[in-house]
Write a protein that holds these residues in place. Structure first.
Motif, PDB file in Angstrom:
ATOM      1  N   ASP A 291      12.650 -15.172  28.276  1.00 40.70           N
ATOM      2  CA  ASP A 291      13.634 -14.182  28.687  1.00 40.70           C
ATOM      3  C   ASP A 291      13.597 -12.957  27.781  1.00 40.70           C
ATOM      4  O   ASP A 291      13.723 -11.820  28.249  1.00 40.70           O
ATOM      5  CB  ASP A 291      15.035 -14.795  28.678  1.00 40.70           C
ATOM      6  CG  ASP A 291      16.069 -13.850  29.273  1.00 40.70           C
ATOM      7  OD1 ASP A 291      15.993 -13.581  30.487  1.00 40.70           O
ATOM      8  OD2 ASP A 291      16.939 -13.374  28.524  1.00 40.70           O
ATOM      9  N   ALA A 294      10.467 -10.982  28.762  1.00 46.21           N
ATOM     10  CA  ALA A 294      10.648 -10.320  30.058  1.00 46.21           C
ATOM     11  C   ALA A 294      11.620  -9.150  29.921  1.00 46.21           C
ATOM     12  O   ALA A 294      11.423  -8.086  30.540  1.00 46.21           O
ATOM     13  CB  ALA A 294      11.174 -11.331  31.086  1.00 46.21           C
ATOM     14  N   SER A 295      12.651  -9.314  29.094  1.00 48.71           N
ATOM     15  CA  SER A 295      13.599  -8.230  28.859  1.00 48.71           C
ATOM     16  C   SER A 295      12.910  -7.059  28.178  1.00 48.71           C
ATOM     17  O   SER A 295      13.121  -5.890  28.529  1.00 48.71           O
ATOM     18  CB  SER A 295      14.763  -8.742  27.996  1.00 48.71           C
ATOM     19  OG  SER A 295      15.632  -7.692  27.640  1.00 48.71           O
ATOM     20  N   ASP A 458      17.092  -3.309  30.381  1.00 48.60           N
ATOM     21  CA  ASP A 458      17.873  -4.145  29.477  1.00 48.60           C
ATOM     22  C   ASP A 458      17.963  -3.521  28.094  1.00 48.60           C
ATOM     23  O   ASP A 458      17.102  -2.751  27.686  1.00 48.60           O
ATOM     24  CB  ASP A 458      17.210  -5.521  29.352  1.00 48.60           C
ATOM     25  CG  ASP A 458      17.186  -6.250  30.677  1.00 48.60           C
ATOM     26  OD1 ASP A 458      17.911  -5.831  31.582  1.00 48.60           O
ATOM     27  OD2 ASP A 458      16.437  -7.220  30.796  1.00 48.60           O
ATOM     28  N   GLN A 603      11.459  -9.039  38.099  1.00 42.58           N
ATOM     29  CA  GLN A 603      12.677  -9.662  38.622  1.00 42.58           C
ATOM     30  C   GLN A 603      12.381 -11.044  39.189  1.00 42.58           C
ATOM     31  O   GLN A 603      13.129 -12.001  38.949  1.00 42.58           O
ATOM     32  CB  GLN A 603      13.297  -8.765  39.688  1.00 42.58           C
ATOM     33  CG  GLN A 603      13.877  -7.464  39.138  1.00 42.58           C
ATOM     34  CD  GLN A 603      14.361  -6.535  40.237  1.00 42.58           C
ATOM     35  OE1 GLN A 603      14.486  -6.935  41.394  1.00 42.58           O
ATOM     36  NE2 GLN A 603      14.636  -5.277  39.887  1.00 42.58           N
ATOM     37  N   ARG A 606      11.757 -13.512  36.302  1.00 45.19           N
ATOM     38  CA  ARG A 606      12.946 -13.958  35.593  1.00 45.19           C
ATOM     39  C   ARG A 606      13.739 -14.968  36.423  1.00 45.19           C
ATOM     40  O   ARG A 606      14.353 -15.899  35.866  1.00 45.19           O
ATOM     41  CB  ARG A 606      13.808 -12.754  35.211  1.00 45.19           C
ATOM     42  CG  ARG A 606      13.092 -11.803  34.269  1.00 45.19           C
ATOM     43  CD  ARG A 606      13.952 -10.645  33.823  1.00 45.19           C
ATOM     44  NE  ARG A 606      14.832 -11.029  32.733  1.00 45.19           N
ATOM     45  CZ  ARG A 606      15.549 -10.164  32.025  1.00 45.19           C
ATOM     46  NH1 ARG A 606      15.493  -8.871  32.296  1.00 45.19           N
ATOM     47  NH2 ARG A 606      16.320 -10.576  31.053  1.00 45.19           N
TER      48      ARG A 606
END
Length: 615
Positions: A291, A294-295, A458, A603, A606
């Motif tokens: 996460d 990916a952020s 993010d 997207q 995630r």
């Protein structure tokens, strides 16, 4: 030899498979972004390195002779670490992933060096390296085990409670660097009070504890069940919660692997634990790491999108208007850099206050209590050793100062590290928010110049790290030049036979001088070691501040440089196009479409990663 098959069959668990596949997909996305947008190469490589380097330390802990080292060998499917019938492991050994087998010794002083695998026992065992006389800080073993592939590091620590006190100290000192722990008990010895006391220390650091009851092969099945019930009840009372205890036989697991005997391996019950461990690693560490990466990738895509939009808009403006906007952006960037300098000044002040204030609180009170306690122990030792000769008496006091003072200071240093680590983490969070606001303001200003919306990616991702923060001061040797006091040691020998009637008086005089001088040395030792720890703590605080300051500068520069370069490219292309900007616009439109595709894929990624973590 391969690591043990999971769930009794060859291959990995679904969780392990899922994590490896998701990580490979994310790395591929990062590489693809860097390939299509060369300007993003540096931040993409930094993101890739973070994802690849993220590690999770799993410590094997417990009393001596519980089979911790054998358990590690069984989990990895190979007898990499030496085992014996006596307390053996004396140095922390870290097993991490590597394409080829390699053993590296990290000494307390000097640089690391490689050794042949067959020489490992000469550095990590009590017989090969008694009392760690070779000064080994830790040994790193790289091995191509699937269990270690995704950043997991298994750490073998010395057993506590053996006759070798330094082994217990080494095990305790490693606990702050623990993400999860394998707490190993033995079926042939009911859980002891000492083990439960050590468990309380482990709970202060480990985010998750797995309890294993090893050596079930040496008991009858009925006896094993009884020991299991007793151990589970004692552990549950100690932690005030239900616990899951995994009965295993590391010896049988290794034997089953060596003989390629699935039935024997299944009977060892180790595959059940291995599956639970891998699933935990995916759910806890893997999900956080994926996460965060990916952020970070979404944030990078948002930045590239804005730079591309700025370049595209600049192609449609008259040159004079574009020059005016470029100049305004340069002025706003200069303002942002002034804000950064003010932020850095505040950062310096915060760290000065931390360095000055931390010694005025609880750690300083601990130091006063520690000094008083050492003084009382010294006085008790003086009374207890009165029967010894002056030479032996002096050597005993010297040993007390050399060994006991350094050991007594470990609690004080640990308190400083915990308090300092928490404070540094809090300061870093505050100032990262500050630079986030400065960057967002700069992006909004640039977007406003060209009627664009600022990125909505993010915030700066939070990477999973061990707790407390990795703020650890180096172990400082006492380094005292203790006085020889040879005259006092030899005082009885200097008494000639004709003066032997004065021997008792001479010995009392010698002891009085020894006590006076050694008490002064004790005070000097306490002051010296406290000063060294204070100095080391301040030095590490300054290093942490410099690292954070550099990070803040680099984050602002990355965004500001990207925006400025996008405007410069747009101005250059606008000037060269002589009114014909269609080819450049088409190229930029294609890039925007590509970025839209990246957004959709991130997207979707995630969502899959979140679903995988829940299963």
């Amino acid at each position: 030899m391969n690591a043990i098959p999971r769930s009794g069959v060859a291959g990995d668990t679904p969780a392990a498979d899922g994590y490896a596949d998701l990580k490979a997909e994310l790395l591929s996305l990062i590489d693809e972004l860097a390939e299509n947008f060369p300007g993003a190469l540096r931040p993409a490589l930094a993101l890739r390195d973070k994802l690849q380097a993220g590690h999770f330390d799993v410590l094997t802990v417990g009393q001596f002779k519980r089979g911790k080292t054998s358990l590690i060998n069984a989990l990895l499917g190979e007898s990499l670490l030496p085992t014996a019938a006596v307390p053996l492991t004396s140095v922390v050994t870290i097993l991490t992933y590597g394409e080829t087998h390699r053993v590296t010794v990290h000494p307390l002083d000097g640089g690391p060096f490689d050794i042949p695998p067959e020489a490992l026992a000469d550095y990590v065992t009590e017989p090969g390296n008694p009392g760690n006389g070779k000064g080994v800080r830790e040994v790193l073993i790289r091995t191509p085990s699937p269990l270690l592939r995704n950043g997991v590091r298994i750490v073998d620590t010395p057993g506590v409670g053996s006759v070798f006190r330094h082994n217990t100290d080494t095990a305790y000192a490693r606990l702050p660097q623990c993400d999860a722990a394998l707490f190993v008990l033995s079926a042939d010895q009911p859980v002891s009070e000492a083990e439960l006391e050590f468990l309380h220390e482990v709970r202060n650091y480990a985010g998750r504890i797995f309890f294993l009851l090893n050596k079930i092969d040496i008991l009858r099945e009925a006896d094993t069940a009884e020991v299991e019930r007793f151990s589970r009840r004692a552990l549950a009372e100690a932690v005030d919660a239900d616990v899951r205890l995994f009965p295993v036989s590391a010896a049988e697991a290794l034997g089953g692997e060596a003989a390629d005997d699935p039935a024997r391996l299944e009977a060892s019950r180790l595959p059940v634990f291995a599956e639970a461990l891998e699933r935990f690693l995916m759910e806890e560490k893997g999900a956080l790491l994926l996460d965060a990466a990916a952020s970070g990738l979404a944030r990078l895509i948002g930045r590239i999108r804005m730079e591309t939009e700025l370049e595209r808009r600049s192609l449609t403006l008259p040159i004079a208007e574009l020059d005016e906007k470029v100049a305004r952006f340069a002025a706003r960037r200069a303002q942002a850099e002034r804000e950064l300098r003010r932020l850095d000044g505040r950062l310096r002040q915060e760290f000065r206050l931390l360095a000055d204030g931390i010694f005025a609180g609880d750690p300083e009170r601990r130091l006063e209590e520690l000094s008083s306690r050492l003084g009382r122990r010294f006085d008790g030792l003086v009374l207890d050793q009165d029967h010894r000769t002056p030479k032996d008496f002096d050597e005993r006091l010297e040993t007390f100062i050399r060994e006991e003072v350094a050991e007594a200071f470990s609690d004080w240093r640990d308190a400083l590290e915990r308090q300092g680590g928490a404070a540094v983490a809090e300061i870093a969070e505050e100032f990262n928010r500050g630079i986030d606001e400065t960057i967002a303001d700069l992006q909004r200003f640039a977007g406003g110049l060209f009627q664009l919306s600022a990125p909505t990616a993010d915030p700066e991702p939070i990477w999973p790290e061990r707790s407390p923060s990795g703020f650890r001061t180096a172990d400082e040797p006492v380094g005292l030049e203790l006085l020889a006091e040879q005259a006092l040691k030899r005082a009885p020998d200097l008494v000639a036979p004709r003066f032997r009637k004065f021997k008792a008086l001479a010995e009392r005089w010698a002891r009085h001088g020894i006590v006076r001088r050694r008490r002064r040395q004790l005070a000097e030792a306490v002051e010296m070691l406290a000063g060294r720890i204070r100095s080391g703590f301040r030095r590490h605080l300054e290093e942490a501040r410099e690292e954070l300051s550099a990070s803040l500068r680099q984050r602002l520069a990355n965004v500001a440089d990207g925006l400025e370069q996008a405007l410069a490219r747009g101005a250059a292309e606008r000037s060269q196009a002589s009114g014909e900007a269609a080819p450049q616009l088409q190229r930029l439109e294609a890039q925007m479409a590509l970025l839209d595709g990246f957004d959709e894929r991130i997207q979707a990624f995630r969502m899959r990663a979140a679903a995988q973590a829940r299963t």
